[in-house]
Write a protein that holds these residues in place. Sequence first.
Motif, PDB file in Angstrom:
ATOM      1  N   LEU A 144       2.516   6.508  -7.165  1.00 43.02           N
ATOM      2  CA  LEU A 144       1.453   7.546  -7.610  1.00 43.02           C
ATOM      3  C   LEU A 144       2.099   9.055  -7.518  1.00 43.02           C
ATOM      4  N   THR A 145       2.654   9.120  -6.187  1.00 45.73           N
ATOM      5  CA  THR A 145       3.447  10.444  -6.173  1.00 45.73           C
ATOM      6  C   THR A 145       4.244  10.871  -7.103  1.00 45.73           C
ATOM      7  N   TRP A 146       5.380   9.584  -7.447  1.00 45.17           N
ATOM      8  CA  TRP A 146       6.333  10.106  -8.308  1.00 45.17           C
ATOM      9  C   TRP A 146       5.846  10.009  -9.791  1.00 45.17           C
ATOM     10  N   GLY A 147       4.546   9.837  -9.839  1.00 47.01           N
ATOM     11  CA  GLY A 147       4.063   9.775 -11.260  1.00 47.01           C
ATOM     12  C   GLY A 147       3.999  11.307 -11.710  1.00 47.01           C
ATOM     13  N   TYR A 148       4.026  12.375 -10.621  1.00 44.31           N
ATOM     14  CA  TYR A 148       4.075  13.758 -10.686  1.00 44.31           C
ATOM     15  C   TYR A 148       5.363  14.312 -11.078  1.00 44.31           C
ATOM     16  N   THR A 183       7.471 -13.248  -0.175  1.00 47.52           N
ATOM     17  CA  THR A 183       6.260 -12.404  -0.092  1.00 47.52           C
ATOM     18  C   THR A 183       5.489 -13.034   1.228  1.00 47.52           C
ATOM     19  N   ALA A 184       4.644 -12.074   1.835  1.00 47.56           N
ATOM     20  CA  ALA A 184       3.497 -12.496   2.616  1.00 47.56           C
ATOM     21  C   ALA A 184       2.271 -13.252   1.659  1.00 47.56           C
ATOM     22  N   GLY A 185       1.288 -13.755   2.359  1.00 53.52           N
ATOM     23  CA  GLY A 185       0.446 -14.499   1.717  1.00 53.52           C
ATOM     24  C   GLY A 185      -0.903 -13.720   1.801  1.00 53.52           C
ATOM     25  N   PHE A 186      -1.178 -12.443   2.453  1.00 52.41           N
ATOM     26  CA  PHE A 186      -2.336 -11.506   2.381  1.00 52.41           C
ATOM     27  C   PHE A 186      -2.045 -10.388   1.524  1.00 52.41           C
ATOM     28  N   SER A 187      -3.396 -10.033   0.796  1.00 53.13           N
ATOM     29  CA  SER A 187      -3.210  -8.848   0.046  1.00 53.13           C
ATOM     30  C   SER A 187      -3.178  -7.432   0.517  1.00 53.13           C
ATOM     31  N   GLY A 188      -2.870  -6.578  -0.142  1.00 49.26           N
ATOM     32  CA  GLY A 188      -2.947  -5.337   0.344  1.00 49.26           C
ATOM     33  C   GLY A 188      -4.063  -4.432  -0.201  1.00 49.26           C
ATOM     34  N   LEU A 189      -4.188  -3.086   0.195  1.00 55.58           N
ATOM     35  CA  LEU A 189      -5.335  -2.519  -0.430  1.00 55.58           C
ATOM     36  C   LEU A 189      -5.182  -2.106  -1.882  1.00 55.58           C
ATOM     37  N   THR A 231       0.960  -1.349  -0.113  1.00 57.36           N
ATOM     38  CA  THR A 231      -0.109   0.023  -0.109  1.00 57.36           C
ATOM     39  C   THR A 231       0.655   1.194   0.068  1.00 57.36           C
ATOM     40  N   THR A 232       1.726   1.599   0.743  1.00 55.93           N
ATOM     41  CA  THR A 232       2.701   2.469   0.762  1.00 55.93           C
ATOM     42  C   THR A 232       3.452   2.515  -0.673  1.00 55.93           C
ATOM     43  N   SER A 233       4.062   1.597  -0.977  1.00 52.18           N
ATOM     44  CA  SER A 233       4.667   1.711  -2.488  1.00 52.18           C
ATOM     45  C   SER A 233       3.689   2.153  -3.540  1.00 52.18           C
ATOM     46  N   LEU A 234       2.371   1.799  -3.529  1.00 55.24           N
ATOM     47  CA  LEU A 234       1.506   2.203  -4.336  1.00 55.24           C
ATOM     48  C   LEU A 234       1.349   3.699  -4.562  1.00 55.24           C
ATOM     49  N   TRP A 289       7.025   4.174 -12.565  1.00 55.31           N
ATOM     50  CA  TRP A 289       6.624   2.869 -12.954  1.00 55.31           C
ATOM     51  C   TRP A 289       7.755   1.729 -12.397  1.00 55.31           C
ATOM     52  N   ARG A 290       9.038   2.123 -11.831  1.00 57.36           N
ATOM     53  CA  ARG A 290       9.798   1.110 -11.474  1.00 57.36           C
ATOM     54  C   ARG A 290       9.233   0.756  -9.921  1.00 57.36           C
ATOM     55  N   GLU A 291       8.720   1.598  -9.056  1.00 53.50           N
ATOM     56  CA  GLU A 291       8.156   1.407  -7.731  1.00 53.50           C
ATOM     57  C   GLU A 291       6.925   0.423  -8.004  1.00 53.50           C
ATOM     58  N   PHE A 292       5.999   0.868  -8.941  1.00 55.11           N
ATOM     59  CA  PHE A 292       4.793   0.199  -9.250  1.00 55.11           C
ATOM     60  C   PHE A 292       5.121  -1.330  -9.681  1.00 55.11           C
ATOM     61  N   GLU A 293       5.911  -1.504 -10.616  1.00 50.35           N
ATOM     62  CA  GLU A 293       6.332  -2.719 -10.970  1.00 50.35           C
ATOM     63  C   GLU A 293       7.042  -3.725  -9.954  1.00 50.35           C
ATOM     64  N   ALA A 294       7.599  -2.995  -8.998  1.00 50.79           N
ATOM     65  CA  ALA A 294       8.130  -3.851  -7.816  1.00 50.79           C
ATOM     66  C   ALA A 294       7.050  -4.456  -6.945  1.00 50.79           C
TER      67      ALA A 294
END
Length: 626
Positions: A66-70, A130-136, A59-62, A77-82
């Motif tokens: 989004l912030t770096w998109g500006y 990775t963890a096994g639960f999903s994020g937001l 959730t933090t990385s997403l 894109w690098r953060e999103f693809e991670a």
Amino acid sequence: MVWRILWLLGALATSIGQETCYLQSLQERCLDLLSENLVESVGWTVPSNKSADIYMDATTSLVVSLTWGYADEEAAWREFEAVLAGQWTSGLIPAQQVPLGDDSNFIEGTVYAGPGLWDTAGLSPAGKMTAGFSGLPLHGHVALQLYNLGRQDEGAEARLQDSADKLFKYFKFLFDHRAATARDFEGLILSTHPWELPIPVESPFIAEAMAPTISAMKAAGYSPPAVPKSVKNAPNYPDNDDIYNAMLFQLDCLARQAYGEVHGCPFALVDPLYNAVLLRSVRALEQIIDVLDELRLSTGSAGSNRDEVRRWSDSLVEGLQRLFDYSIGTYKAFIKTSGADSYGALDTVQFAVHYATLYGYDGSGCTEALAGTRELSDLLENLVYAEKPGSFQCGEYYLASDAACDAYNAVSNAILWMPSLYFAQRGLIYVGETGTAASIQRQGIASACRIAPWDNFDTDMAHSSSINSRNDTTPNFVRVAYADNSKYPDEQAADSSMAAAVSYLLTVEDGANTRTDSPPISHELTFTLMVIELVIAFGIGVTCFVFSTNLIRRLQKSEKEIPFALGEGDPLVGPHYSDERKDSMGDIPLAGRESQEEPDVEESEPQDPGELGAMLQTYTPYLRLW
């Protein structure tokens, strides 16, 4: 009077300029912190540089992406693809990742379990831990925004194309394996662990939601692993050990089922905000498919299942409408109490539920929104009515003491959690409540930066002495702010990537898609314009022909009636001809003359040809050529 008006205009311009300067300064500080929190060796941004262990919170990385998109498209894109890189074969995009080789039971300095308790080895085809639960489920919205905010070139198109397929698989996993089975909640997705929720795990809301799981844990005789002191000392550790041990019990249950079918585990929450965020992401996926279609690019599994994506969107809208409680004028969350389909409403006031759910509205009107006019009116009333728990004055976002709120402080979850600020502000903008959205912007930034009082935001950003206890020029971005300021800030809560990213996002607007390969006007309009153009051209041609014909006729008439010389040596036009021509023609008998001898003619000045003559003198050479 004039000078006063000029002075007021100058003061207004100065104020606007100062506020712009302060916001630019704030944005620069936000980006500086995000750069500092980026760990190049793993390729993602850590939630805080105060954390002892390196880990990714999706959730933090997403939100960081989004912030770096500006500011930096490649970094975005690098953060999103991670985040997407950890996707499982099943489609799940996990909420957390740690560097390879980490096998600890807990992430040091946080409340989160580590890979030793996740038991997820081999489930990520890319070999990620990775963890096994999903994020937001913000993923769809972020992908679309990155494309809209960027250059929209071939590289961005390829990335969007790759993202569409992964997003479809992720959403399909949620609807196949996390869908509520109870009839009242059909079409909605269950949250299967408190760590998946957009709510602080130390909040009273979570404490109430964990009660059935605590009972199941005790009935099962569960023995939790040893919890290190660093975890218990984390700022967001719950108020008692039973709540935290129940979280570990639920995680153990999910791991034993390989994170597939989870209905046999005790914790299952129907959360309005989680589903509102998912709704916006699913709708974003629909728009991504449309963009790829316009670009004539393959939409993969997402495009071939467009109808299924639309059904997900419709089912979320219908399900969220059923969560609206008209008696209190807001959405309610429901927790599984016993059995597969037995749920009870949560009574704890969770302020984010009041209007962060507006984030799910798409801004196109009531026909497409989560609720109709009455529901929206009730939501906004809850927002501003001072004597309601969880209102703007008495909820998480209030900072000043208000006597009207004292009776509700005990039951109100008086915590500011940064993502809910973003959802609430954007949701209010989507429904046209820009004034309240602006209030959230200012108050949220002030809280995240630890500026008090928040209404002196502009001044305090310019003078560093009141920004935070360290008395430097860097805002003390905190992940969570409590109304009584008794628990925060501390070292592990400060320098939060989430706080910095949301503070930045509160100062900017959503990006819009400006790229399309379709014509800017319709074919019908193009054809109409062509017809109009041809008609105009034909009219001009006819006009020129009539004008030319009329001009020739007048020229011929003038040659007979107007006695003036067009110039020396002209042998063709006019009643006078040159001496050379006269000599060559000899004497010519003229009718009416008694003698061929020419009488003496008195020389006179040439006559004024007049307006028509002048025109003829100008245009005659061209008419001859024609």
